[in-house]
Design an enzyme around this catalytic site. Structure first.
Site, PDB file in Angstrom:
ATOM      1  N   GLU A 171       0.865  -1.208  -0.016  1.00 62.78           N
ATOM      2  CA  GLU A 171       0.034  -0.033   0.041  1.00 62.78           C
ATOM      3  C   GLU A 171       0.823   1.381   0.211  1.00 62.78           C
ATOM      4  O   GLU A 171       0.654   2.179  -0.644  1.00 62.78           O
ATOM      5  CB  GLU A 171      -0.950   0.209   1.415  1.00 62.78           C
ATOM      6  CG  GLU A 171      -2.210  -0.823   0.938  1.00 62.78           C
ATOM      7  CD  GLU A 171      -1.897  -2.074   1.373  1.00 62.78           C
ATOM      8  OE1 GLU A 171      -0.663  -2.559   1.677  1.00 62.78           O
ATOM      9  OE2 GLU A 171      -2.658  -3.244   1.148  1.00 62.78           O
ATOM     10  N   HIS A 191      -9.178  -5.058  11.223  1.00 57.91           N
ATOM     11  CA  HIS A 191     -10.056  -5.031   9.831  1.00 57.91           C
ATOM     12  C   HIS A 191     -11.474  -4.474   9.983  1.00 57.91           C
ATOM     13  O   HIS A 191     -12.079  -4.341   9.095  1.00 57.91           O
ATOM     14  CB  HIS A 191     -10.157  -6.269   9.157  1.00 57.91           C
ATOM     15  CG  HIS A 191      -9.136  -7.047   8.688  1.00 57.91           C
ATOM     16  ND1 HIS A 191      -8.031  -7.384   9.720  1.00 57.91           N
ATOM     17  CD2 HIS A 191      -8.628  -7.292   7.358  1.00 57.91           C
ATOM     18  CE1 HIS A 191      -7.045  -7.877   8.698  1.00 57.91           C
ATOM     19  NE2 HIS A 191      -7.412  -7.904   7.372  1.00 57.91           N
TER      20      HIS A 191
END
Lengths: 463, 352
Positions: free
Chosen positions: A197, A266
């Protein structure tokens, strides 16, 4: 006799399509044999047998859509037992003999079939959108389809727009948002990235500096924490640091906030984080119409946009205007339901609680005005204040952490601009101040719900 | 330790290097034409004089905050720019004044940005570390160590996406070379064959920490590209000829669609990391030795004089011209008005 139940193939799956039986009644089955193919809206998965025996009954024929998780789909009998074609085998789903399949990566969690419209309390009372011209034909579309069609329309319109991210291409999108786009636009414009990322966000930001218009998909915004330096220090601040010379037309998008049972790392909601940053615009739509119109506006905007989606909403259907170029302006809230007694302000999945609560309260004679912020930064505080001046009471709802949050900001703004109009302190309903737990009961406790909103509304009404 | 004692020792022994960096990288007799040599001298001296003046203005309180001087490293950007063509991009860290001057950005605008004035390249809102020029394709000016590496690869990505022949020059130091995002970028630049030259300016010190203390295999950072299939060369970054020579090869590689290239420039900064750095982590003798034996400007000067391409008077005249430009820039930079208060709220969002 082991009964085979419809398996859950992801954390959020509620139902799926039984697309194909690979064994027929009477077939000998041994452990590891593929029995059937189940289609979710993400992928087609195979279920394997665990027990040995003979397939004695199939209760759900192939091609059936909307088969609920845990519904009995077949029975495997003793190897010696005679097959009984068409035998009915009513079995309680709690029989404990569910044939579990190996599930894919837990973070790739599809939802129920797109064709199934799930009704939600309050949804029916959504006001028609003043931005939609009268007489416009409406089509039913999921949020997922709306996002896909917005991106595809903009990519057809402007060659400088491209999509990059993990699994957006060949895999067809971890959440199937980009399904089919690789075929239409090719690998130069639908780019699969490695799982890095920080690096690919920097590359996309550099490409935007050079004038391209990247759409960066984060598999979830939780992973964007790896990339947040580029989002803030590189993308958001460069226009200012360059005295207005450099542009950064880029959209960072992906699911944000809690899905279901995926634990603390998450499940975080980053709305407040990004909304704190000058130079960013932050969009968090609830409906498919807004998801489509705002995504198109975001791609055309010359600034870096944080586009916060919600996994639970991906499979939810809404009416979307059938227009060649449906654009929803960034920075404008919408009155989703009119009322005089209390204003409820929310956004994204918080709207499901807000609208459901408004529906329940209406039955008790309490009329709530529900404001969907749609854009968090810049915030359309004018629409909120106008509503509060009418109702004199306000409840703000979000799923994120409660401290230093979007609802904190709302409360402060309402106090500043409507202090003399308030008949009660602004109430806030938010996620709990804890990392997201895994256990189902604890997770439920950590998130806001409809009853919390109902209670808060009654609180500001002192009833 | 000089540029790198290990490096110099290896040079002396004419040792073969493990990567594609071949004997070619050490060839210094490729030579520059008279015009090129003179231009290199001029460009390097402009940076030197500019930085000296900036240091002076900092001492006088006209420049605030951070100010990182490029003195000693001039041959790197000047040699690279000699290979660049119209449309090539460049991006670097916060030690950026030299890069801007080398690509033709005006001394006046750079200096006025250092003093935070309205005539600065970023209208006084960026400062020493944050300047940009769309016209000169200079993309900053970045204050987060190594952030410019993926950003620069993104510029290269745009070149490839558009199918042009331009190359992005991405400068970073030996300190940045330890950042994870550099390797994420190497990976993607390699698989996507991005036309990108990673120029590692190895000046031996990551702020106050010598590369030998912070960096594994610190005498050959370019070799790290091997793991990603990116060719590299180690170059005497104090010799503008060697830099230009290597840059030519790297540019050719990138323009022909072969993907990225790494040039590790062995260089040295004479001043501290920033103005407030007393540089106690190295000896005065080490600095002195570099200045006396490897100074990039003196090397060119000696060659120009020896080959009679220029006379002492020619070079003195050039120095005087440069001093005039730098003095004018400084005068402007201290006399120019501060940005208007209304500028506080401009340039946060671009209006479509």
């Amino acid at each position: 006799m082991p009964t085979i139940l419809m398996p859950a193939l992801s954390p959020t799956m509620e139902e799926g399509k039984l697309s194909k039986w690979l064994k027929k009644v009477g077939d000998q089955v041994k452990s590891g044999d593929v029995l059937a193919e189940i289609e979710t809206d993400k992928a087609t998965m195979e279920i394997e047998a665990i027990d040995e025996g003979v397939l004695t009954a199939i209760m759900v024929p192939e091609g059936t859509e909307g088969v609920k998780v845990n519904a009995p789909i077949a029975v495997i009998g003793e190897a010696s037992a005679q097959p009984s074609p068409g035998a009915k085998a009513p079995v309680s789903p709690a029989s404990g003999e569910t044939q579990k399949v190996a599930t894919p990566s837990p973070q790739v969690s599809p939802l129920a079939g797109e064709t199934v419209v799930r009704s939600t309390a309050g949804e029916g009372s959504l006001l028609s959108d003043p931005e939609i011209p009268a007489g416009t034909e409406m089509i039913t579309m999921t949020v997922r389809e709306a996002l896909r069609s917005a991106m595809s329309e903009e990519m057809r319109r402007d060659k400088d727009v491209f999509l990059m991210g993990e699994e957006v291409g060949q895999y067809q999108g971890a959440y199937k948002i980009s399904q089919g786009m690789l075929d239409e636009f090719g690998p130069e414009r639908v780019l699969d990235t490695p799982i890095t990322e920080h690096g690919f966000t920097g590359i996309a930001t550099g490409a935007a500096f050079a004038g391209l218009k990247p759409i960066v998909e984060f598999m979830t915004f939780n992973f964007a924490m790896q990339a947040i330096d580029h989002i803030i220090n590189s993308a958001a601040k460069t226009l200012y640091m360059s005295g207005g010379q450099m542009g950064c037309p880029i959209v960072f998008r992906g699911p944000n906030g809690a899905a279901a049972r995926v634990g603390a790392q998450h499940s975080q909601d980053y709305t407040a984080w990004y909304s704190q940053i000058p130079g960013l615009k932050v969009v968090a739509p609830y409906s498919a119409a807004d998801a489509k119109g705002l995504m198109k506006a975001a791609i055309r905007d010359p600034n870096p946009i944080i586009f916060l989606e919600n996994e639970i909403l991906y499979g939810k259907s809404f009416e979307v205007p059938k227009l060649d170029d449906w654009i929803v302006p960034i920075g404008k809230a919408r009155i989703a339901r009119a009322g005089n007694h209390v204003t409820i302000v929310s956004f994204s999945i918080g709207m499901t609680y807000a609208l459901a609560a408004a529906g329940k309260l209406a039955a008790e004679g309490i009329e709530c005005e529900v404001v969907d912020l749609r854009t968090i930064r810049p915030m359309d505080i004018g629409t909120v204040v106008a509503s509060v001046k009418k109702t004199n009471r306000c409840v703000c709802v979000e799923e994120g952490f409660p401290r230093f949050s979007v609802t904190s900001e709302l409360a402060a703004e309402i106090m500043t601009h409507a202090f003399d109009y308030l008949d009660a302190p602004v109430a806030r309903v938010a996620g709990k101040d804890v990392p997201m737990p895994y256990a189902a009961n604890l997770e439920k406790l950590a998130l806001p719900n409809v009853d919390d909103v109902v209670a808060a509304v009654k609180g500001v009404l002192y009833v | 330790m000089a540029v790198s004692s290990a490096y110099l020792a290896r040079k002396a022994a004419k040792a073969e290097k493990s990567t594609k960096s071949s004997a070619k990288a050490d060839l210094k007799n490729s030579g520059l034409s008279s015009d090129e040599e003179l231009k290199a001298y001029y460009d390097m001296l402009l940076i030197r004089r500019f930085e000296e003046k900036a240091g002076q203005l900092y001492g006088m309180g006209s420049i605030g905050g951070f100010c990182h001087l490029y003195i000693g490293q001039e041959a790197v950007v000047v040699g690279m720019e000699m290979s660049a063509i119209e449309g090539d991009q460049r991006i670097t860290s916060y030690r950026d004044h030299g890069h801007m001057l080398a690509c033709g950005m005006e001394a006046k605008g750079v200096m006025a940005e250092l003093t935070g004035r309205q005539g600065g390249l970023s209208k006084g809102k960026g400062g020493s570390m944050h300047m940009f020029s769309v016209e000169k394709q200079f993309y900053g000016g970045h204050g987060i160590v190594a952030a410019q590496v993926p950003l620069g690869a993104g510029l290269a990505f745009a070149n490839k996406y558009r199918g042009n022949k331009n190359v992005s020059m991405v400068y970073f130091g030996d300190g940045a070379a330890n950042q994870g995002q550099v390797y994420e970028t190497f990976n993607m630049a390699s698989i996507w064959k991005l036309p990108c030259i990673f120029v590692i300016e190895n000046n031996r010190y990551a702020m106050g920490t010598s590369a030998t203390r912070s960096t594994a295999a610190s005498d050959h950072l370019g070799a790290r590209g091997e793991a990603f299939g990116i060719p590299s060369e180690q170059v005497d970054g104090m010799d503008v000829r060697a830099v230009k020579d290597a840059a030519d090869r790297a540019m050719e590689h990138c323009r022909s669609g072969e993907g990225p290239y790494i040039l590790e420039m062995m260089t040295y900064r004479y001043r501290g990391h920033s103005m407030s750095d007393p540089a106690k982590y190295r000896s005065k003798e080490e600095v002195q030795k570099m200045r006396e034996e490897h100074d990039p400007i003196e090397q060119v000067k000696a060659r120009l004089l020896k080959s009679n391409r220029a006379s002492e008077d020619d070079l003195k005249k050039m120095d005087a011209d440069i001093r005039e430009i730098v003095t004018a820039a400084a005068d402007f930079a201290v006399a120019d008005a501060q940005p208007d208060a209304s500028e506080l709220y401009t340039d946060i969002y671009k209006v479509a």
